[in-house]
Design an enzyme around this catalytic site. Structure first.
Site, PDB file in Angstrom:
ATOM      1  N   HIS A   8       0.842  -1.205   0.000  1.00  0.00           N
ATOM      2  CA  HIS A   8       0.000   0.000   0.000  1.00  0.00           C
ATOM      3  C   HIS A   8       0.872   1.248   0.000  1.00  0.00           C
ATOM      4  O   HIS A   8       0.695   2.151  -0.828  1.00  0.00           O
ATOM      5  CB  HIS A   8      -0.909  -0.022   1.237  1.00  0.00           C
ATOM      6  CG  HIS A   8      -1.769   1.193   1.380  1.00  0.00           C
ATOM      7  ND1 HIS A   8      -3.131   1.177   1.167  1.00  0.00           N
ATOM      8  CD2 HIS A   8      -1.472   2.480   1.734  1.00  0.00           C
ATOM      9  CE1 HIS A   8      -3.629   2.381   1.371  1.00  0.00           C
ATOM     10  NE2 HIS A   8      -2.631   3.190   1.718  1.00  0.00           N
ATOM     11  N   GLU A   9       1.824   1.309   0.937  1.00  0.00           N
ATOM     12  CA  GLU A   9       2.668   2.500   1.031  1.00  0.00           C
ATOM     13  C   GLU A   9       3.626   2.609  -0.145  1.00  0.00           C
ATOM     14  O   GLU A   9       3.851   3.698  -0.671  1.00  0.00           O
ATOM     15  CB  GLU A   9       3.435   2.492   2.356  1.00  0.00           C
ATOM     16  CG  GLU A   9       2.568   2.695   3.586  1.00  0.00           C
ATOM     17  CD  GLU A   9       1.805   4.014   3.552  1.00  0.00           C
ATOM     18  OE1 GLU A   9       2.302   4.990   2.949  1.00  0.00           O
ATOM     19  OE2 GLU A   9       0.703   4.072   4.115  1.00  0.00           O
ATOM     20  N   HIS A  62       2.005   4.218  -3.152  1.00  0.00           N
ATOM     21  CA  HIS A  62       1.956   5.685  -3.111  1.00  0.00           C
ATOM     22  C   HIS A  62       3.257   6.269  -3.641  1.00  0.00           C
ATOM     23  O   HIS A  62       3.258   7.221  -4.433  1.00  0.00           O
ATOM     24  CB  HIS A  62       1.736   6.171  -1.679  1.00  0.00           C
ATOM     25  CG  HIS A  62       0.353   5.956  -1.142  1.00  0.00           C
ATOM     26  ND1 HIS A  62      -0.783   6.262  -1.848  1.00  0.00           N
ATOM     27  CD2 HIS A  62      -0.078   5.480   0.061  1.00  0.00           C
ATOM     28  CE1 HIS A  62      -1.855   5.983  -1.118  1.00  0.00           C
ATOM     29  NE2 HIS A  62      -1.450   5.506   0.040  1.00  0.00           N
TER      30      HIS A  62
END
Length: 225
Positions: free
Chosen positions: A27-28, A31
């Protein structure tokens, strides 16, 4: 009884550790990768464009809180990783870029949920001794990634959904809305822990029910409905 209780906790932990690390790490990282493609290499310069989970682990949000929720058999599993640094002003199109960077995290969680569900088809070839453990990991991965996707899309800054809202709102509304970010996490924690004690469990309506619907769609999509 104590040995049995400890054994159950260990079994639960080992079927959640891999899904949690993969979900929050990817998820991170998503980004950061999205930001780099759109013009901001801050995450790369900070060494955060990495699939090494230890670069993204937040001691409280990734380890301590999920462990406490597991041990206490809480009805939800909740946590977070260290946010990847993004300087939205460096994006080629800051407003559109903010939306795309924010969507990259929950979008990655949705992909992970679908892949995990699809892998259940091949889990049956695992040895008998490992099959149940592997299937528990995959089912937990589907559930956790859907929770993260739906929860992060709540329109509350600094959640991803809040940043999507800021990027889509007209500038005269986006600026004051963005200023909610300072209080955003208090709003989220209040929704998760304080309102339920007052008999108002918004988490069920805003997260649990959408996750249940999405879960049904995901399993149907991969032929396990």
């Amino acid at each position: 009884m104590m040995d049995g209780g400890i054994g159950e906790i260990v079994r639960l932990a080992t079927t959640w550790i891999i899904p949690v690390l993969l979900a929050v790490t990817l998820h991170e990282a998503a980004h950061g990768f999205a930001a780099m493609k759109l013009g901001d290499d801050t995450a790369k310069q900070a060494g955060r464009l990495s699939l090494n989970p230890f670069r993204h682990v937040d001691p409280l949000g990734t380890i301590i809180l999920p462990a406490l929720l597991l041990i206490t058999r809480a009805p939800i599993l909740f946590g977070w990783a260290k946010p990847v640094p993004v300087r939205f002003g460096r994006l080629r199109n800051p407003r559109r870029g903010m939306v795309l960077v924010a969507l990259a995290g929950p979008g990655t969680n949705l992909v992970l949920a679908v892949v995990s569900a699809a892998l259940l088809h091949v889990s049956f070839v695992a040895p008998d001794s490992a099959r149940e453990w592997l299937q528990a990991n995959l089912v937990n991965s589907v559930q956790l990634n859907l929770i993260l996707a739906v929860f992060n899309m709540l329109p509350i800054p600094p959640l991803d959904g809040g940043r999507v809202a800021v990027g889509l709102l007209p500038p005269r509304l986006a600026a004051p809305y963005a200023r909610l970010e300072g209080a955003g996490m208090f709003i989220v924690l209040g929704m998760l822990f304080i309102l339920p004690m007052m008999g108002l469990n918004l988490f069920i309506w805003l997260v649990a029910i959408p996750v249940q619907v999405l879960g049904g769609l995901v399993f149907t999509m991969v032929g396990l409905g």
